[in-house]
Design an enzyme around this catalytic site. Structure first.
Site, PDB file in Angstrom:
ATOM      1  N   THR A   1      -2.805   0.734   1.797  1.00 18.84           N
ATOM      2  CA  THR A   1      -2.945   2.182   1.622  1.00 18.84           C
ATOM      3  C   THR A   1      -2.920   2.948   2.949  1.00 18.84           C
ATOM      4  OG1 THR A   1      -5.353   1.993   1.610  1.00 18.84           O
ATOM      5  CG2 THR A   1      -4.240   1.982  -0.529  1.00 18.84           C
TER       6      THR A   1
ATOM      7  N   ARG B   1       2.543  -0.982  -6.493  1.00 18.10           N
ATOM      8  CA  ARG B   1       1.089  -1.065  -6.634  1.00 18.10           C
ATOM      9  C   ARG B   1       0.525   0.308  -6.970  1.00 18.10           C
ATOM     10  NH1 ARG B   1      -3.351  -2.495  -1.961  1.00 18.10           N
ATOM     11  NH2 ARG B   1      -4.672  -3.885  -3.171  1.00 18.10           N
TER      12      ARG B   1
ATOM     13  N   ASP C   1      -5.488 -12.206   1.361  1.00 20.61           N
ATOM     14  CA  ASP C   1      -5.861 -10.815   1.637  1.00 20.61           C
ATOM     15  C   ASP C   1      -5.924 -10.519   3.144  1.00 20.61           C
ATOM     16  OD1 ASP C   1      -6.356  -8.177   0.903  1.00 20.61           O
ATOM     17  OD2 ASP C   1      -8.522  -8.424   0.997  1.00 20.61           O
TER      18      ASP C   1
END
Ligand code: 0GY
Length: 298
Positions: free
Chosen positions: A78, A125, A251
């Site tokens: 993001t 996403r 991640d």
């Protein structure tokens, strides 16, 4: 001094993770990781909610090789908003060993989508986590779903338990494959048989096209490493109930962890605790991600 300064409380990824004890099977895919910048080359988005440390493709590929993965799925972070250039640059330099998941806006053009597909993007996403983004009404996402349908892409959803209740009808109405990040972020201090986790399991039960990542023990745990015992019952339940629809990833570089950075080697050593047979490990790490990201028609 670069153009960006990371947040004062930002934790930097472990520069020298241990070598995992668990030997990953040939063809294993790290199906959830990110690249950040570097900011001087790929600026962070003005609308971002955090400014990370730089964590570029060379470091990601070095980690892949160190841990023993064959391939990566790079998920747009993001902090880059809908500017996918850093992620696409990583895909283009991966010798076919990386696929991507993009963030696109409602007004994305067919040409832009075709270019992303050509680079190796296979999904978009939708993020509903308010500390990361300002979520949009369902109609916004439906427009994107319509645009990506001809490409055969899937939708990756990142949400927390409350969003699952709020967006239940929307999530159930998506007709493409769907991948849920981090098991819908369960509260692992609650029972694995409790109502929140039951709703997430119901989503998987009722929708054979919904997949899930059994990722992020380091994000979900309260007891911490090395074994992340409190996350095991949740992830193991999912792997054993839906062995053909689970994915795993590191991640890396672990955005927004506030207490400690994980040792990525220990994260890999978590895998055999949740996928306890070679068959389950092969599905989780090789067969499932290969089918979804490199399979026929992909
Ligand atoms: C994750 C988790 C997080 C962040 C992002 O794109 C992102 O910024 O995904 C988070 O902070 O929970 O999936 O990597």
């Amino acid at each position: 001094m670069g153009a960006f300064t990371m947040d004062a409380d930002w934790l930097v990824f472990d520069p020298s993770p241990s070598k995992p004890v668990f030997h990953l099977p040939d063809g294993a895919v790290d199906a959830h990781c990110h690249v950040f910048g570097p900011g001087d080359e790929f600026p962070y988005a003005p609308e971002r909610k955090y400014t990370p440390c730089d964590a570029g493709k060379a470091q990601l590929f070095a980690l892949r090789d160190h841990l023993g993965f064959s391939r990566n799925v790079v998920v747009q972070a993001t902090c880059h908003g809908s500017d996918n250039r850093a992620m696409v640059d990583a895909l283009r330099h991966a010798d076919g060993r990386a696929r991507g998941v993009a963030t696109v806006r409602r007004d994305v053009s067919t040409n832009e989508l075709d270019e992303l597909h050509d680079a190796g993007v296979r999904g978009v996403r939708f993020n509903f986590v308010r500390r990361l983004v300002d979520p949009k009404p369902d109609a916004y996402y439906f427009d994107i779903i319509e645009k990506i349908a001809p490409l055969g892409w899937h939708v990756v959803l990142y949400f927390e338990a409350s969003d699952l209740r709020e967006r239940w009808d929307f999530f159930n109405a998506i007709e493409s494959d769907v991948v849920v990040d981090h098991m819908g972020r369960p509260d692992v201090t609650k029972s694995v048989d409790g109502p929140d986790f039951a709703l997430y399991l119901r989503l998987l039960d009722e929708n054979p096209r919904v997949w899930t990542k059994v990722t992020c023990p380091e994000r979900l745990t309260k007891v911490g490493p090395p074994h992340y015992e409190d996350v095991v019952p949740f992830a193991k339940r999912v792997v054993e109930s839906y062995p053909d629809r689970v994915l795993w990833g590191t991640d890396w570089p672990h955005p927004n962890l506030k207490k400690a950075m994980p040792d990525d080697g220990l994260l890999v050593d978590f895998i055999p605790r949740i996928a306890v047979t070679p068959e389950l490990q092969s599905k989780l790490l090789v067969e499932n991600p290969t089918r979804l990201y490199w399979g026929e028609g992909q």
